[in-house]
Design a protein around this motif. Structure first.
Motif, mmCIF file in Angstrom:
data_model
loop_
_atom_site.group_PDB
_atom_site.id
_atom_site.type_symbol
_atom_site.label_atom_id
_atom_site.label_comp_id
_atom_site.label_asym_id
_atom_site.label_seq_id
_atom_site.Cartn_x
_atom_site.Cartn_y
_atom_site.Cartn_z
ATOM 1 N N TRP A 29 -3.782 8.782 -9.556
ATOM 2 C CA TRP A 29 -4.696 9.144 -8.474
ATOM 3 C C TRP A 29 -5.447 7.912 -7.966
ATOM 4 O O TRP A 29 -5.536 7.678 -6.769
ATOM 5 C CB TRP A 29 -5.701 10.204 -8.963
ATOM 6 N N ALA A 30 -5.975 7.095 -8.892
ATOM 7 C CA ALA A 30 -6.723 5.894 -8.511
ATOM 8 C C ALA A 30 -5.831 4.922 -7.758
ATOM 9 O O ALA A 30 -6.248 4.312 -6.770
ATOM 10 C CB ALA A 30 -7.326 5.230 -9.750
ATOM 11 N N TYR A 31 -4.587 4.792 -8.202
ATOM 12 C CA TYR A 31 -3.634 3.898 -7.539
ATOM 13 C C TYR A 31 -3.396 4.369 -6.099
ATOM 14 O O TYR A 31 -3.419 3.572 -5.165
ATOM 15 C CB TYR A 31 -2.334 3.878 -8.338
ATOM 16 N N GLY A 32 -3.184 5.661 -5.926
ATOM 17 C CA GLY A 32 -2.972 6.210 -4.580
ATOM 18 C C GLY A 32 -4.188 6.012 -3.690
ATOM 19 O O GLY A 32 -4.066 5.643 -2.513
ATOM 20 N N GLU A 33 -5.377 6.259 -4.244
ATOM 21 C CA GLU A 33 -6.615 6.037 -3.483
ATOM 22 C C GLU A 33 -6.757 4.562 -3.105
ATOM 23 O O GLU A 33 -7.168 4.228 -1.997
ATOM 24 C CB GLU A 33 -7.835 6.479 -4.300
ATOM 25 N N ALA A 34 -6.423 3.669 -4.042
ATOM 26 C CA ALA A 34 -6.519 2.233 -3.773
ATOM 27 C C ALA A 34 -5.546 1.821 -2.666
ATOM 28 O O ALA A 34 -5.882 1.000 -1.806
ATOM 29 C CB ALA A 34 -6.252 1.442 -5.044
ATOM 30 N N LEU A 35 -4.337 2.391 -2.670
ATOM 31 C CA LEU A 35 -3.389 2.116 -1.587
ATOM 32 C C LEU A 35 -3.967 2.545 -0.242
ATOM 33 O O LEU A 35 -3.851 1.815 0.749
ATOM 34 C CB LEU A 35 -2.071 2.856 -1.825
ATOM 35 N N GLU A 36 -4.601 3.703 -0.205
ATOM 36 C CA GLU A 36 -5.221 4.165 1.041
ATOM 37 C C GLU A 36 -6.331 3.224 1.477
ATOM 38 O O GLU A 36 -6.431 2.879 2.661
ATOM 39 C CB GLU A 36 -5.775 5.584 0.872
ATOM 40 N N HIS A 37 -7.163 2.803 0.532
ATOM 41 C CA HIS A 37 -8.238 1.852 0.858
ATOM 42 C C HIS A 37 -7.642 0.565 1.426
ATOM 43 O O HIS A 37 -8.152 0.017 2.397
ATOM 44 C CB HIS A 37 -9.057 1.517 -0.397
ATOM 45 N N ARG A 38 -6.575 0.078 0.788
ATOM 46 C CA ARG A 38 -5.961 -1.166 1.252
ATOM 47 C C ARG A 38 -5.380 -0.998 2.647
ATOM 48 O O ARG A 38 -5.564 -1.859 3.508
ATOM 49 C CB ARG A 38 -4.872 -1.620 0.291
ATOM 50 N N ASP A 39 -4.671 0.096 2.899
ATOM 51 C CA ASP A 39 -4.090 0.336 4.220
ATOM 52 C C ASP A 39 -5.181 0.431 5.283
ATOM 53 O O ASP A 39 -5.048 -0.143 6.372
ATOM 54 C CB ASP A 39 -3.243 1.609 4.215
ATOM 55 N N GLU A 40 -6.266 1.129 4.963
ATOM 56 C CA GLU A 40 -7.386 1.228 5.905
ATOM 57 C C GLU A 40 -7.998 -0.152 6.133
ATOM 58 O O GLU A 40 -8.342 -0.509 7.266
ATOM 59 C CB GLU A 40 -8.446 2.188 5.376
ATOM 60 N N GLY A 41 -8.132 -0.927 5.069
ATOM 61 C CA GLY A 41 -8.665 -2.285 5.192
ATOM 62 C C GLY A 41 -7.800 -3.151 6.081
ATOM 63 O O GLY A 41 -8.302 -3.902 6.919
ATOM 64 N N ASN A 42 -6.477 -3.051 5.936
ATOM 65 C CA ASN A 42 -5.566 -3.833 6.779
ATOM 66 C C ASN A 42 -5.695 -3.440 8.251
ATOM 67 O O ASN A 42 -5.671 -4.298 9.132
ATOM 68 C CB ASN A 42 -4.120 -3.661 6.313
ATOM 69 N N LYS A 43 -5.851 -2.147 8.528
ATOM 70 C CA LYS A 43 -6.046 -1.703 9.909
ATOM 71 C C LYS A 43 -7.356 -2.244 10.478
ATOM 72 O O LYS A 43 -7.423 -2.641 11.639
ATOM 73 C CB LYS A 43 -6.032 -0.172 9.990
#
Length: 185
Positions: A29-43
């Motif tokens: 779950w944390a890994y998936g949330e971190a991926l979302e944070h990273r994708d949002e950060g890149n945008k």
């Protein structure tokens, strides 16, 4: 969002993200949330909203810090993204500090066996740290990083360009500090 108390991902979270298949429920779950944070950060970086991008990347780091080995590659990539945010915000010291974490995968002492980033991304981390050193006017340290980066990515023109700029700036500052160059003793 807090990690679920049950140790399982939230209901409806779907399949585990790539790279997280062997992780326990809470880590997945944390890994998936971190991926979302990273994708949002890149945008947000693409939209030149570096302060908000920095917050999203920092959130990803917080989520991943607990799961050391399982998430090292993503954590290194997020740290590399953080270094870019700090550079864009002209926060030179945090940019210098973010790069080694990307290169070393959160290890305290650098051991090349622990390197997480492939050579091209390692060159990018070195380039970003060199850029931060340039901002701090530490041209010798910038040059050292750039020489290492050039070994990893010999065809990267931006490395050569920054190396020339740092060498020129270092020569100018050396002349400023030399009394003979300004007509002194």
């Amino acid at each position: 969002a807090p990690v679920p108390v049950t140790g399982e991902p939230p209901v409806g979270s779907g399949s585990p993200p790539p790279g997280a298949g062997c992780l326990p429920g809470a880590a997945r779950w944390a890994y998936g949330e971190a991926l979302e944070h990273r994708d949002e950060g890149n945008k947000l970086v693409q939209a030149h909203q570096y302060e908000h991008a920095n917050e999203r990347c920092a959130g990803a780091v917080d989520l991943l810090s607990v799961y050391d080995d399982a998430a090292r590659e993503l954590l290194a990539a997020v740290r590399l993204d953080l270094s870019l945010c700090f550079l864009k915000l002209e926060r030179w010291a945090p940019a210098v500090n973010a790069a080694p974490y990307a290169m070393q995968g959160e290890r305290r002492a650098h051991d090349t066996n622990d390197d997480v980033l492939p050579p091209a991304r390692m060159a990018k981390a070195l380039f970003r740290r060199a850029t931060a050193y340039e901002g701090l006017r530490c041209f010798g340290k910038a040059r050292d990083d750039l020489l290492q980066a050039r070994l990893l990515a010999p065809d990267d023109a931006s490395i050569v360009k920054l190396l020339r700029r740092c060498d020129s700036a270092a020569a100018l500052h050396a002349a400023d500090d030399d009394p003979a160059a300004v007509g002194g003793a």
